[in-house]
Motif scaffolding. Structure first.
Motif, PDB file in Angstrom:
ATOM      1  N   SER A   1     -27.402  35.732 -20.903  1.00  0.00           N
ATOM      2  CA  SER A   1     -27.977  36.899 -20.021  1.00  0.00           C
ATOM      3  C   SER A   1     -29.352  37.187 -20.786  1.00  0.00           C
ATOM      4  N   GLN A   2     -29.420  37.251 -22.171  1.00  0.00           N
ATOM      5  CA  GLN A   2     -30.600  37.469 -23.015  1.00  0.00           C
ATOM      6  C   GLN A   2     -31.638  36.326 -22.408  1.00  0.00           C
TER       7      GLN A   2
ATOM      8  N   GLN B   1     -27.093  44.053 -26.488  1.00  0.00           N
ATOM      9  CA  GLN B   1     -25.553  43.910 -26.149  1.00  0.00           C
ATOM     10  C   GLN B   1     -25.394  42.874 -25.041  1.00  0.00           C
ATOM     11  N   LEU B   2     -26.389  42.265 -24.523  1.00  0.00           N
ATOM     12  CA  LEU B   2     -26.246  41.225 -23.380  1.00  0.00           C
ATOM     13  C   LEU B   2     -25.549  39.850 -24.203  1.00  0.00           C
ATOM     14  N   ASP B   3     -24.953  39.128 -23.701  1.00  0.00           N
ATOM     15  CA  ASP B   3     -24.456  37.655 -24.194  1.00  0.00           C
ATOM     16  C   ASP B   3     -25.723  36.739 -24.360  1.00  0.00           C
ATOM     17  N   PRO B   4     -26.014  35.918 -24.892  1.00  0.00           N
ATOM     18  CA  PRO B   4     -27.003  34.794 -25.176  1.00  0.00           C
ATOM     19  C   PRO B   4     -27.553  34.372 -24.082  1.00  0.00           C
TER      20      PRO B   4
END
Length: 89
Positions: free
Chosen positions: A18-19, A13-16
């Protein structure tokens, strides 16, 4: 105290960005754990090799042995890191 791992569904569910940040953080933590493990192994190896009598002070021979053991470990570690880096190029 250890943190529970982030469930895969939560990581998805994290944005790229943040991932990528999370992945980098996890890699850094794994690297720290590997270094700590190597230091523990190295400490045990040099202790077993060099320390003959546990007392208030190290003998001159024990000090010299520990110094050489540490130097060999560091030289070998630097050599391996440099070799791996050159292989990646």
């Amino acid at each position: 105290m250890s943190a529970s791992p982030l469930p895969a569904s939560a990581a998805a569910q994290l944005d790229p960005a943040s991932q990528a940040e999370l992945q980098q953080f996890l890699e850094q933590e794994n690297s720290k754990a590997r270094v700590q493990s190597q230091v523990h192994t190295f400490t045990q190896l040099c202790w077993d090799k060099c320390i003959t009598n546990v007392g208030n002070r190290l003998s001159g021979n024990e000090e010299a042995c520990l110094k050489h053991c540490v130097e060999r470990f560091l030289d070998t570690s630097v050599f391996i890191v440099n070799r791996l880096q050159s292989m990646q190029k």
